[in-house]
Scaffold this motif. Sequence first.
Motif, PDB file in Angstrom:
ATOM      1  N   HIS A  26      -3.101   4.270  -9.280  1.00  0.00           N
ATOM      2  CA  HIS A  26      -2.463   3.908  -8.012  1.00  0.00           C
ATOM      3  C   HIS A  26      -3.345   4.266  -6.820  1.00  0.00           C
ATOM      4  O   HIS A  26      -3.446   3.487  -5.856  1.00  0.00           O
ATOM      5  N   ILE A  84       0.820  -1.221   0.000  1.00  0.00           N
ATOM      6  CA  ILE A  84       0.000   0.000   0.000  1.00  0.00           C
ATOM      7  C   ILE A  84       0.849   1.265   0.000  1.00  0.00           C
ATOM      8  O   ILE A  84       0.529   2.248  -0.667  1.00  0.00           O
ATOM      9  N   GLU A  85       1.987   1.239   0.731  1.00  0.00           N
ATOM     10  CA  GLU A  85       2.844   2.434   0.752  1.00  0.00           C
ATOM     11  C   GLU A  85       3.436   2.701  -0.627  1.00  0.00           C
ATOM     12  O   GLU A  85       3.534   3.849  -1.069  1.00  0.00           O
ATOM     13  N   GLN A 142       2.107   1.831  -3.539  1.00  0.00           N
ATOM     14  CA  GLN A 142       1.027   2.328  -4.401  1.00  0.00           C
ATOM     15  C   GLN A 142       0.742   3.798  -4.111  1.00  0.00           C
ATOM     16  O   GLN A 142       0.548   4.603  -5.035  1.00  0.00           O
ATOM     17  N   PHE A 143       0.726   4.167  -2.827  1.00  0.00           N
ATOM     18  CA  PHE A 143       0.430   5.555  -2.481  1.00  0.00           C
ATOM     19  C   PHE A 143       1.514   6.495  -2.995  1.00  0.00           C
ATOM     20  O   PHE A 143       1.215   7.530  -3.607  1.00  0.00           O
ATOM     21  N   ASN A 192      -5.951   1.736  -6.378  1.00  0.00           N
ATOM     22  CA  ASN A 192      -5.386   0.525  -5.787  1.00  0.00           C
ATOM     23  C   ASN A 192      -5.281   0.656  -4.267  1.00  0.00           C
ATOM     24  O   ASN A 192      -5.530  -0.288  -3.521  1.00  0.00           O
ATOM     25  N   VAL A 193      -4.880   1.856  -3.824  1.00  0.00           N
ATOM     26  CA  VAL A 193      -4.785   2.099  -2.373  1.00  0.00           C
ATOM     27  C   VAL A 193      -6.163   1.985  -1.727  1.00  0.00           C
ATOM     28  O   VAL A 193      -6.332   1.310  -0.696  1.00  0.00           O
ATOM     29  N   HIS A 238      -8.466   5.598   3.301  1.00  0.00           N
ATOM     30  CA  HIS A 238      -7.112   6.150   3.357  1.00  0.00           C
ATOM     31  C   HIS A 238      -7.207   7.660   3.147  1.00  0.00           C
ATOM     32  O   HIS A 238      -7.612   8.134   2.086  1.00  0.00           O
ATOM     33  N   THR A 292      -4.996   9.648   0.362  1.00  0.00           N
ATOM     34  CA  THR A 292      -5.349   9.177  -0.976  1.00  0.00           C
ATOM     35  C   THR A 292      -6.694   9.741  -1.406  1.00  0.00           C
ATOM     36  O   THR A 292      -6.856  10.196  -2.548  1.00  0.00           O
ATOM     37  N   ASP A 306      -7.537   0.062   1.419  1.00  0.00           N
ATOM     38  CA  ASP A 306      -7.886   0.878   2.593  1.00  0.00           C
ATOM     39  C   ASP A 306      -8.893   1.924   2.141  1.00  0.00           C
ATOM     40  O   ASP A 306      -8.528   2.996   1.671  1.00  0.00           O
TER      41      ASP A 306
END
Length: 283
Positions: free
Chosen positions: A134, A112-113, A115-116, A137-138, A145, A148, A142
Amino acid sequence: MKSAYSIPAEAVVIYNNALSLTDKGDYKPALDEYRKAILMYPEFMEAYNNIGELYSKMGDSNSAKNIYIEALNIDRNYKVLLNLGVEFYNEGNYETALKHFNESVEKKSDFIEGQFYAGMTNYNLKKFKKAEVHFKNVIAMDFKHLKTNYLLSAVYYEWKNYAKSMECLDRIKDIADDHVLVNKFYGFCCYHLGRYSEAIDYLQTALRACPLYDKFKDYLKTLTYENKLSEVGNVEGKITEMEIKLNTAAQSMTIADYTHLSMLYIFNGEYTKAEKLLKTVKK
């Protein structure tokens, strides 16, 4: 990278001691301990990664990058790739950073990090379609998030897809750390969707919450200034034009006109005027 079970027990003890020293703020002794662990087990990727993070905390980006590169010559580890990318990102070297973030998510797609950061870097490079991929995807990993959803909302706002921008805000409105920003964006989106009464409510809530705020969040500031030019053109000229209409033919002013003028005041930093106008409309 080999399984943790293959790491010598003594190296693990030294590594854990380094973690304890780090927690106490004893960075230099911690560095020495991590290096001892690496001498005992040259493929100790976590130790390399933690050395790099310590150098970064100490403000020594070059040493951090060098240790990450040393580690990557052993194993293209996705966490190390991310951390190396962050060093370049913090320098404003987005293209180089992006290469490392992309490789990190190629290695582990549910990272996740990675992707972010890949999304945020594409956002800064104004590659909004790639950023959207991206960010989505995050959110798949989550749903709420915070950063994001802020940024994806800004992407959709840039594309004038105001309904989708509001969907992002809906996900975080209960946990947002900046209610002024959220309410302001709700207000702008409602205005563009022709929902003028709602726009006024949101904008008034934003101004009531913090009437003296003077800028958007840093990651939205540039976008906002661009929108000034692309959506309203000459802000001060538009304000003058609408103020003349307000002073000479107030009866012809519609709720859309009042909302538009309040937005112009906000764009121009004239928050007191915006607040007074919105109160007038509400009455």
